[in-house]
Write a protein that holds these residues in place. Structure first.
Motif, PDB file in Angstrom:
ATOM      1  N   THR A  99       0.947  -1.247   0.037  1.00 27.39           N
ATOM      2  CA  THR A  99       0.114  -0.073   0.078  1.00 27.39           C
ATOM      3  C   THR A  99       0.785   1.386  -0.049  1.00 27.39           C
ATOM      4  O   THR A  99       0.591   2.293  -0.574  1.00 27.39           O
ATOM      5  N   LEU A 100       1.886   1.395   0.705  1.00 23.87           N
ATOM      6  CA  LEU A 100       2.704   2.254   0.916  1.00 23.87           C
ATOM      7  C   LEU A 100       3.496   2.504  -0.681  1.00 23.87           C
ATOM      8  O   LEU A 100       3.618   3.912  -1.187  1.00 23.87           O
ATOM      9  N   GLY A 148       2.092   1.691  -3.530  1.00 18.73           N
ATOM     10  CA  GLY A 148       1.081   1.872  -4.379  1.00 18.73           C
ATOM     11  C   GLY A 148       0.798   3.450  -4.114  1.00 18.73           C
ATOM     12  O   GLY A 148       0.764   4.177  -4.924  1.00 18.73           O
ATOM     13  N   ARG A 149       1.033   4.204  -2.732  1.00 16.98           N
ATOM     14  CA  ARG A 149       0.653   5.286  -2.486  1.00 16.98           C
ATOM     15  C   ARG A 149       1.767   6.321  -2.977  1.00 16.98           C
ATOM     16  O   ARG A 149       1.661   7.248  -3.909  1.00 16.98           O
ATOM     17  N   LEU A 150       3.343   5.837  -3.276  1.00 13.95           N
ATOM     18  CA  LEU A 150       4.105   6.680  -3.824  1.00 13.95           C
ATOM     19  C   LEU A 150       4.129   6.812  -5.267  1.00 13.95           C
ATOM     20  O   LEU A 150       4.035   7.930  -5.742  1.00 13.95           O
ATOM     21  N   LEU A 151       3.745   5.700  -5.763  1.00 14.50           N
ATOM     22  CA  LEU A 151       3.417   5.640  -7.195  1.00 14.50           C
ATOM     23  C   LEU A 151       2.408   6.481  -7.654  1.00 14.50           C
ATOM     24  O   LEU A 151       2.178   7.287  -8.438  1.00 14.50           O
ATOM     25  N   HIS A 152       1.151   6.303  -6.887  1.00 11.53           N
ATOM     26  CA  HIS A 152      -0.116   7.128  -7.090  1.00 11.53           C
ATOM     27  C   HIS A 152       0.021   8.746  -6.934  1.00 11.53           C
ATOM     28  O   HIS A 152      -0.291   9.332  -7.576  1.00 11.53           O
ATOM     29  N   ASP A 153       0.585   8.980  -5.779  1.00 10.14           N
ATOM     30  CA  ASP A 153       0.885  10.314  -5.681  1.00 10.14           C
ATOM     31  C   ASP A 153       1.789  11.061  -6.491  1.00 10.14           C
ATOM     32  O   ASP A 153       1.841  12.348  -6.418  1.00 10.14           O
ATOM     33  N   ASN A 202       3.605   2.675  10.545  1.00 11.37           N
ATOM     34  CA  ASN A 202       2.238   2.973   9.691  1.00 11.37           C
ATOM     35  C   ASN A 202       1.095   2.663  10.431  1.00 11.37           C
ATOM     36  O   ASN A 202       0.946   2.231  11.537  1.00 11.37           O
ATOM     37  N   LYS A 203       0.054   2.923   9.687  1.00 13.06           N
ATOM     38  CA  LYS A 203      -1.210   2.834  10.253  1.00 13.06           C
ATOM     39  C   LYS A 203      -1.705   3.724  11.393  1.00 13.06           C
ATOM     40  O   LYS A 203      -2.233   3.383  12.423  1.00 13.06           O
ATOM     41  N   GLY A 210      -2.233   8.587   3.022  1.00 10.82           N
ATOM     42  CA  GLY A 210      -1.203   9.362   2.480  1.00 10.82           C
ATOM     43  C   GLY A 210      -0.772  10.385   3.560  1.00 10.82           C
ATOM     44  O   GLY A 210       0.439  11.048   3.148  1.00 10.82           O
ATOM     45  N   ASP A 211      -1.007  10.450   4.586  1.00 11.84           N
ATOM     46  CA  ASP A 211      -0.427  11.373   5.465  1.00 11.84           C
ATOM     47  C   ASP A 211       0.815  10.949   6.020  1.00 11.84           C
ATOM     48  O   ASP A 211       1.296   9.929   6.216  1.00 11.84           O
ATOM     49  N   ASN A 212       1.803  11.965   5.791  1.00 14.34           N
ATOM     50  CA  ASN A 212       3.144  12.226   6.034  1.00 14.34           C
ATOM     51  C   ASN A 212       4.126  11.085   4.815  1.00 14.34           C
ATOM     52  O   ASN A 212       5.164  10.841   5.051  1.00 14.34           O
ATOM     53  N   VAL A 213       3.330  10.678   4.107  1.00 13.94           N
ATOM     54  CA  VAL A 213       3.838   9.937   2.927  1.00 13.94           C
ATOM     55  C   VAL A 213       4.579  10.975   1.815  1.00 13.94           C
ATOM     56  O   VAL A 213       5.716  10.994   1.622  1.00 13.94           O
ATOM     57  N   THR A 214       3.551  11.695   1.435  1.00 15.11           N
ATOM     58  CA  THR A 214       3.814  12.452   0.388  1.00 15.11           C
ATOM     59  C   THR A 214       3.704  13.970   0.945  1.00 15.11           C
ATOM     60  O   THR A 214       4.130  15.006   0.401  1.00 15.11           O
TER      61      THR A 214
END
Lengths: 627, 301
Positions: A38-39, A41-46, A164-165, A205-209
């Motif tokens: 998921t992480l 995926g989140r980086l790719l998505h954002d 995470n989470k 997505g909090d604090n990821v991007t």
């Protein structure tokens, strides 16, 4: 459609920027359900790498396999193979790519469950940084320790701990602080250069991007901004010049180029270089490329060097700075990570690939195993799949290396099972146990070719292998008589005779049999270097052992002669009464009876002795030698 | 590539190292040459790896007989310029059986004329290593492929039983009949490919550039009528439109896109703002999510 494309700035500048970007390779590791996929995926998505048709496919897949109800399951972007979709776990290393304005990233997504430790090591071997996931609800677990240990063993010096989470623990600062302290306390011994702990939610997505308003108590970087800015300088870049020779390029008589990738330092035309194993030195003439000669090459460059002097250099040799040479040794101490279903057999011969050098190696001692969960050292007899241990290895020929912690490319190797061809272990060299004769071998002026010239013969080793009673000694004896009669210098090494002297300390265990052949191979090599035609008459039943002996010699020098007789025939001959004793159980591990004979797959000569005249067979060998 | 800090320079060096390693350790390597932009980059890297010698292996093209005509002309010219032997192979049994993309459907046609043909060619010549231009960023199952990918004597790929691949220490050992597929462009992205073509002035097939071409519209895709073999449905008339191709394959299976991009920068500009991923231009991949993995298990590149 039909609307002309437009970009915010000229494509030329965008492309130049993409070219100039640095590259960061990192791996993600965590336990099942920590949210790794998921992480990513989140980086790719954002970072907008997920395109519209992929999102459409994702909506389809999410309905079929997803775990997020009606929402898109970002993990499905990453979990590629059918099998893992069904199981809902990642089963292998996957590589993912994304880029921001600052950097291009290659992510190795590696699974967290125990049986796939080998995949994590694989991902880590080419990474500069590791992101270790922790589920905020669970805190630091045994798996976290295991991941951190492997990351540190593989030489990664920069770590991000992604807690995470956080959304599932109400973004509670106290929870985060406790986990952060726990982790820092136990990671102290690992010697990470940087350690950044970040509270986040890959799902939201909090604090990821993007910064999370829900965690306004956190004032550190987001994951992406940390990855964009961290400096991960390679030590090899500033180290001494190293280049393993990969290929010798000889398109015509006027050009002899040594192709390879620099794994340390830099080189310029006019620089002096040494060949690590032979000690010969030479001067760099050109650094030749299709785009013109270079003034300088740096670590990481794939180049072709030409030299002013003619020097004997072949694939596997390491070119190095003459005043800062690597170690050269045939006994090394190294960490092994075992990666095969079949456990390590100490004493058994494996193929070893160190840099571009292939040799054979056996583990002579397991100093200790390491329990990856407790990090305790333990006494072990072997290493099984995913086992890690510190071992001593004996190699068939000396290799040039630098310790892994100094130069990853110069200190890493893999072991390959010579029968299955599986990659069975990854190794990281710490030190030489017994330095080769003198570490930086003295190059003597009287060499093998000078000695051979004096004797007027081509030195060879004739390796007679076959069952006891097949006729090895008989034929070898006749061959030596013929050679001697024509004025050739010879020496015959016979299995039984050698065991009375040189090898009288050895028994018949697998390890001792390996050592028996190793010593005989080395002695034959010395005789051959002295210019003699050396005859070796040994049962030598195992392919890997004969291969180990063959590897000691130059191509064409080693003549494997399979002296073949059916077991029944050899047993009927039984010249020493050994079969009778073996059948009676008085001798154990007797070849052909309760220990296998592995026939040569492509020997230079096969002699069928059943019903044949030994004199004729000896003549056949002489004809092959074409003296 | 002259700039040392550039990531393209690193990619180039890694690819060259991979190509050299295959030549040094394998008995009979071959380079699969599909004529597309990735193949063009791979061929260029091979020439750099062995300069001033030509690459010491042949090129192999699997000719389905349905390639764009311009591709074939380009192929022959490139092989000549590189000084390399060019081998071509067609599944003659498939051809005799009349297998074609119109009557047999994309997936059966691909299986017979590409996958089977490839296996035939590899067996016929006894190659023990074949370079392919696949990239990990193309598709999900590709993302898990090794750089040195082991294949059984039947050319099968077992994703669960791959050799671990550490550092740049590659295990190239195979037994007789077994082989390796080797992917020197594994770590390149589509953008890297275009940037490199631009930086190194690498020739590509003109079909990548926009021009007036005869096309018909089918199922929302523009298909170019490259020769008279293409059956037209009632009411279908080819019309000239300004189109180009993002990927190249068999013309009946490769969708064109309307475009004004007739320069490299134009192509890249379009790509950067594109909202569809690269392989969606190929009709063969639309079946289902794991279709690539299935094809690869059966021996497809």
């Amino acid at each position: 459609m039909n609307q002309l494309p437009s970009l915010s700035r000229p494509v030329t500048s965008l492309l130049d920027d993409h070219d100039q970007k640095g590259l960061l390779r990192f791996l993600t590791c965590g336990s099942v359900d920590d949210g790794k996929s998921t992480l990513i995926g989140r980086l790719l998505h954002d970072t907008k790498l997920v395109l519209e048709d992929q999102v459409a496919a994702l909506r389809n897949d999410s309905r079929k396999y997803g775990t997020q109800g009606e929402n898109i399951d970002l993990a499905l972007l990453v979990d590629g193979l059918e099998a893992e979709r069904e199981q809902g776990i990642t089963i292998d290393v996957a590589y993912r790519f994304f880029a921001t304005d600052a950097r291009k990233f290659i992510v190795a997504d590696t699974p967290g469950h125990e049986q796939y430790t080998r995949n994590m090591a694989t991902g880590a071997s080419n990474s500069d940084l590791a992101v270790i996931l922790i589920d905020a609800r669970k805190g630091v677990l045994q798996q976290t320790r295991r991941h951190s240990f492997i990351v540190s063993l593989l030489g990664i010096r920069h770590v991000v701990v992604a807690v995470n989470k956080m959304d599932l623990v109400d973004n509670d600062e106290a929870v985060f602080e406790r986990i952060s302290e726990d982790y820092r306390a136990f990671a102290e011994g690992f010697g990470f250069e940087t350690l950044q702990v970040i509270p986040m939610s890959a799902l939201t997505g909090d604090n990821v991007t993007a910064r999370a308003t829900a965690m306004d108590w956190y004032d550190g970087p987001t994951l992406l901004s940390h990855l964009e800015s961290i400096e991960v300088a390679s030590e090899a870049f500033d180290g001494p010049f190293r280049m393993p020779v990969q290929w010798v390029n000889r398109p015509n008589l006027d050009f002899r180029g040594y192709c390879g990738t620099l794994v340390g330092g830099r080189i310029r035309p006019g620089d002096r270089i040494s060949v690590a194993a032979s000690g010969r030195t030479a001067t760099v003439e050109r650094i030749a490329t299709m785009n013109g000669d270079l003034d300088e090459a740096l670590a990481g460059d794939a180049v072709t060097l030409t030299l002013r002097e003619e020097v004997d250099i072949s694939r596997g040799d390491v070119l190095c700075a003459p005043d800062q040479r690597p170690e050269v040794a045939d006994r090394i101490g190294a960490h092994l990570i075992w990666m095969d279903d079949r456990p390590l057999v100490p004493g058994r011969s494996y193929a070893i690939k160190v840099g571009k050098r292939l040799a054979s190696a056996s583990v002579t001692r397991i100093d200790h195993g390491i329990d990856v969960n407790t990090l305790q050292h333990e006494d072990v007899e072997t290493l099984a799949l995913n086992g890690i241990g510190y071992c001593e290895l004996a190699l068939s020929s000396p290799v040039a290396f630098d310790p892994y912690e100094v130069n990853r490319d110069m200190g890493s190797f893999v072991l390959i099972d010579p029968l299955t061809n599986h990659t069975v272990a990854a190794g990281m060299i710490w030190k030489a146990l017994r330095k080769a004769d003198n570490i930086h071998r003295q190059a003597f002026d009287i060499d093998r070719s000078a000695r051979a010239a004096l004797t007027g013969q081509t030195p060879r080793v004739l390796w007679f292998t076959g069952l006891s009673g097949a006729g090895k000694s008989t034929v070898a004896n006749l061959v030596e008589q013929r050679l001697h009669a024509t004025g050739r210098l010879t020496f015959l090494l016979d299995g039984d005779n050698v065991r009375h002297g040189l090898n009288k300390d050895l028994g018949f265990s697998e390890a001792d049999r390996v050592e028996n052949i190793r010593r005989v191979g080395e002695v034959a090599k010395l005789f051959t270097e002295a210019g003699l035609i050396t005859l070796v008459s040994f049962i030598s039943p195992f392919r890997s052992d004969r291969q180990m002996a063959r590897d000691l010699f130059k191509p064409g020098e080693f003549v494997e002669i399979h002296v073949h007789a059916p077991l029944a025939v050899a047993e009927a001959r039984d010249p020493k009464g050994l079969y009778k004793k073996a059948r009676a159980g008085e001798i154990r591990n007797f070849t052909g009876i309760d220990s296998p004979y592995e026939e040569p797959q492509s020997p230079e000569i096969v002699l069928n002795t059943d019903g044949a005249d030994p004199e004729a067979l000896a003549d056949e060998v002489i004809r092959y030698l074409d003296l | 590539m002259s700039n040392r800090a550039s990531q393209l320079h690193r990619l180039e060096a890694q690819s060259i190292e991979i190509i050299r390693e295959v030549v040094a350790e394998m008995a009979r390597p071959v380079m699969l040459y599909s004529i597309g932009k990735d193949s063009s980059v791979m061929l260029h890297l091979a020439r750099k790896a062995f300069y001033p010698a030509p690459p010491p292996f042949p090129l192999l093209h699997i000719d389905t007989t349905w390639k764009f005509r311009e591709m074939i002309e380009f192929r022959d010219r490139m092989a000549r310029e590189a000084g390399m032997e060019l081998l071509t192979h067609t599944n003659t049994q498939g051809l005799a059986d009349g297998v074609n993309p119109f009557d047999h459907g994309a997936s059966f046609y691909t299986q017979v004329m590409k996958t089977e043909a490839l296996k035939q060619a590899l067996d016929l010549h006894g190659f023990d290593a074949a370079f392919g231009g696949a990239r990990r960023d193309e598709e999900k199952s590709r993302a898990k492929e090794r750089i040195f990918s082991f294949r059984t004597p039947q050319h099968g790929w077992d994703p669960k039983n791959q050799r671990p691949e550490l550092w740049s220490v590659f295990n190239t050992r195979v037994r007789r009949g077994e082989s390796l597929r080797v992917f020197p462009l594994s770590n390149w992205t589509e953008l890297d490919i275009w940037q490199y073509i631009r930086a190194e002035n690498i020739p590509i097939v003109p079909l990548y550039y926009a021009a007036e071409r005869p096309v018909v519209e089918r199922d929302g895709m523009l298909v170019m009528v490259d020769d008279e073999r293409m059956p037209l449905a009632a009411g279908e008339t080819p019309e000239l439109r300004r189109v180009r191709f993002r990927t190249l394959g068999c013309y009946p299976l490769t969708a064109a896109m309307e475009s004004e991009a007739d320069t490299l920068d134009g192509i890249v500009t379009e790509m950067l703002i594109a909202r569809t991923s690269e392989r969606s231009g190929r009709l063969i991949d639309h079946d289902e999510a794991a279709s690539m993995e299935k094809k690869k298990r059966e021996g497809y590149f």
